[in-house]
Design a protein around this motif. Structure first.
Motif, short mmCIF file in Angstrom:
data_model
loop_
_atom_site.label_atom_id
_atom_site.label_comp_id
_atom_site.label_asym_id
_atom_site.label_seq_id
_atom_site.Cartn_x
_atom_site.Cartn_y
_atom_site.Cartn_z
N ASP A 1 48.88 28.38 45.10
CA ASP A 1 49.54 26.87 45.15
C ASP A 1 50.87 27.04 44.35
O ASP A 1 50.64 26.72 43.20
N VAL B 1 45.97 32.72 51.47
CA VAL B 1 46.17 31.12 51.61
C VAL B 1 47.08 30.71 50.67
O VAL B 1 46.93 30.76 49.45
N ASP C 1 42.97 33.38 42.27
CA ASP C 1 43.63 32.02 42.21
C ASP C 1 44.94 32.52 41.35
O ASP C 1 44.82 32.46 40.08
N ILE D 1 50.06 27.49 49.51
CA ILE D 1 50.46 26.07 49.65
C ILE D 1 51.91 26.17 49.14
O ILE D 1 52.24 26.64 47.84
N CYS E 1 41.72 24.57 51.67
CA CYS E 1 41.80 25.99 51.18
C CYS E 1 40.67 26.62 51.12
O CYS E 1 40.48 28.12 51.11
N LEU F 1 50.57 24.31 54.15
CA LEU F 1 49.40 25.25 53.98
C LEU F 1 49.66 26.37 55.26
O LEU F 1 49.61 25.91 56.19
N LEU G 1 44.31 32.88 46.84
CA LEU G 1 44.92 31.31 46.90
C LEU G 1 46.34 31.30 46.08
O LEU G 1 46.24 31.58 45.10
N HIS H 1 41.37 24.16 41.66
CA HIS H 1 40.87 24.98 42.68
C HIS H 1 40.09 26.16 42.40
O HIS H 1 38.96 26.50 42.79
#
Length: 292
Positions: A89, A224, A22, A226, A8, A286, A87, A30
């Motif tokens: 997740d 990015v 995030d 996940i 990441c 990812l 990001l 992260h």
């Protein structure tokens, strides 16, 4: 233990003076590593779970928001930010699973809650006790990919006519006669997943977030993501490829079409070594894209 951490960080291409987001703060794993790479930059982080906000680290460069990540564009505008990387997740946090009272886990006989945001009004108990057969069957089929979804929905409704659902074990008990031999836990997990996605409107939130990410990222900015199951990953993959979730984009006379992102990496999955250390990373996928 943050999943695919190094992958990441590499994908975000973090600049010391950059602005990053995030959107799933969770335990802050992260986010803490992103902050370590920043000098004068900023990190905007989101989590709708009030318990996650308690994990906030003291850092003047961090702005932590207790709200849904679908509200990304609103807060970027509020704080007047130009975003270099985002990001996400997706999925449920390990500490949410391990908190028995939240009702996310198969392991504990706990209240049927499953709300990621405790301020929300809809709980798993409401879905199981109130939804009619058709919508309940649709949820189980689409969100849990249950083959005999209608039969499961009927079994749930039959159970609640005798006794309303209260706990997670009530749910398991109501459908245990339909569970395939040798795959009981996988069957239960898919049902739990379907109910959880409905309670938290997870796929709708992801769609809104992806659209907002296009709006706020600067050209060359990185997205990015996940994902942990095919429903999430399919949305991300299609949006990166087509800029939409259904259908195909319009093509010009020469058959070309414009999309907001270009894919940077092939699908990235955890190494065997990471899975050995953190088994909950085993289903992670990812994907990385760059804003055109």
């Amino acid at each position: 233990m943050p999943v695919l951490l190094h992958e990441c960080l590499d994908a975000l291409q973090i600049k010391g003076d950059g602005v990053y987001v995030d959107v799933t703060y969770g335990g802050g794993g992260h986010s803490k590593k992103i902050l370590e790479k920043l000098t004068t930059g900023k990190l905007l982080a989101f989590d709708r779970d009030g318990d996650a906000i308690k994990n906030e680290v003291e850092d003047d460069r961090l702005i932590l928001v207790n709200d849904n990540f679908s509200e990304l564009a609103k807060y970027v505008k509020l704080y007047r930010l130009k975003v270099d990387g985002i990001l996400a997740d997706f999925g449920i946090s390990s500490w949410q699973i391990d908190a028995a009272e939240r009702g996310f886990s198969l392991r504990f006989d706990a209240d049927l809650d499953m709300r990621m945001d405790k301020r929300a009004t809809l709980s798993a108990k409401d879905v199981l006790n109130q939804y009619e057969e058709a919508p309940l069957s649709k949820i189980l089929k689409e969100y849990g990919e249950i083959m005999n979804a209608r039969q499961v929905a009927r079994q749930i409704i039959a159970h609640r006519t005798v006794q309303p659902f209260q706990t997670t074990f009530d749910l398991k008990k109501s459908v245990e006669s339909l569970a395939p031999k040798m795959e009981q836990n996988r069957f239960y997990a898919r049902i739990f997943q379907a109910i959880r996605i409905e309670v938290n409107k997870e796929l709708e939130e992801i769609k809104s977030f992806l659209v907002a990410s296009e709006q706020v990222l600067v050209p060359g900015g990185r997205l990015v993501c996940i994902s942990y199951h095919s429903l999430e990953d399919r949305l991300v993959k299609r949006f990166i490829r087509n800029g939409m979730f259904e259908g195909e984009p319009e093509r010009d006379f020469f058959g070309n079409f414009e999309v907001p992102f270009k894919s940077i990496e092939k699908l990235i999955v955890p190494s065997a070594a990471e899975i050995e250390i953190n088994n909950r990373a085993r289903s992670a996928k990812l994907r990385v894209a760059e804003k055109k």
